[in-house]
Design a protein around this motif. Sequence first.
Motif, short mmCIF file in Angstrom:
data_model
loop_
_atom_site.label_atom_id
_atom_site.label_comp_id
_atom_site.label_asym_id
_atom_site.label_seq_id
_atom_site.Cartn_x
_atom_site.Cartn_y
_atom_site.Cartn_z
N PHE A 16 0.84 -1.20 0.00
CA PHE A 16 0.00 0.00 0.00
C PHE A 16 0.87 1.25 0.00
N LEU A 17 1.91 1.24 0.82
CA LEU A 17 2.81 2.39 0.89
C LEU A 17 3.52 2.62 -0.45
N SER A 18 3.93 1.55 -1.11
CA SER A 18 4.61 1.70 -2.40
C SER A 18 3.69 2.32 -3.44
N VAL A 19 2.42 1.96 -3.40
CA VAL A 19 1.44 2.54 -4.34
C VAL A 19 1.26 4.03 -4.06
N ILE A 20 1.19 4.39 -2.80
CA ILE A 20 1.03 5.80 -2.43
C ILE A 20 2.24 6.61 -2.89
N VAL A 21 3.43 6.10 -2.61
CA VAL A 21 4.66 6.82 -3.00
C VAL A 21 4.78 6.91 -4.52
N ALA A 22 4.50 5.81 -5.22
CA ALA A 22 4.60 5.80 -6.69
C ALA A 22 3.57 6.74 -7.31
N GLY A 23 2.34 6.70 -6.82
CA GLY A 23 1.31 7.60 -7.33
C GLY A 23 1.64 9.06 -7.07
N ALA A 24 2.14 9.35 -5.88
CA ALA A 24 2.52 10.72 -5.54
C ALA A 24 3.68 11.19 -6.41
N ALA A 25 4.64 10.32 -6.67
CA ALA A 25 5.78 10.68 -7.52
C ALA A 25 5.32 11.03 -8.93
N ALA A 52 -3.66 9.02 -10.38
CA ALA A 52 -2.27 8.54 -10.32
C ALA A 52 -2.16 7.37 -9.35
N MET A 53 -2.89 7.44 -8.25
CA MET A 53 -2.89 6.33 -7.28
C MET A 53 -3.52 5.07 -7.90
N LEU A 54 -4.58 5.24 -8.68
CA LEU A 54 -5.21 4.10 -9.35
C LEU A 54 -4.26 3.46 -10.35
N VAL A 55 -3.56 4.28 -11.12
CA VAL A 55 -2.60 3.75 -12.08
C VAL A 55 -1.48 3.03 -11.35
N ALA A 56 -0.99 3.62 -10.26
CA ALA A 56 0.06 2.97 -9.48
C ALA A 56 -0.42 1.64 -8.90
N GLY A 57 -1.65 1.61 -8.43
CA GLY A 57 -2.20 0.37 -7.88
C GLY A 57 -2.31 -0.73 -8.93
N MET A 58 -2.78 -0.37 -10.11
CA MET A 58 -2.89 -1.37 -11.17
C MET A 58 -1.52 -1.79 -11.67
N THR A 59 -0.59 -0.87 -11.74
CA THR A 59 0.77 -1.22 -12.16
C THR A 59 1.39 -2.18 -11.16
N ARG A 60 1.18 -1.93 -9.87
CA ARG A 60 1.70 -2.86 -8.86
C ARG A 60 1.07 -4.23 -9.02
#
Length: 127
Positions: free
Chosen positions: A3-12, A54-62
Amino acid sequence: MGFLSVIVAGAAAWIFGAIWYMALAQPWMEANGLTEDQIDRGNPVPYVVSLIMAMLVAGMTRHIMVMSGTDGVGGGLMVGAGLGLFVALPWIVNNVLYSLRGKSLIWIDGGYPVLGCTIIGIVLGLF
């Protein structure tokens, strides 16, 4: 940690998008036929929605990375760049061409998801 990785990736990716569109604001407005007076920078909705997207894209990418067994920065880079180049960019190209807007939008609006997805993949690969 997922979850943290998705938040950081989406924020980046979101922060990158802010920098990208600030740097390209004038050409973006010209390609869209807009003036500074038509832009409502005080409205927080687009900024909040773009962060959520961006968080949704990061979540799906993960999810894709986990399901495919992809890890590491190199693997994340390949997945992110692949999603940006071969999923997001073709749709952007279609939207620009059918809407009869300035062709420079292909590079401006298309470059953001390509580079944003690549950033997401790299960040996820770091975790």
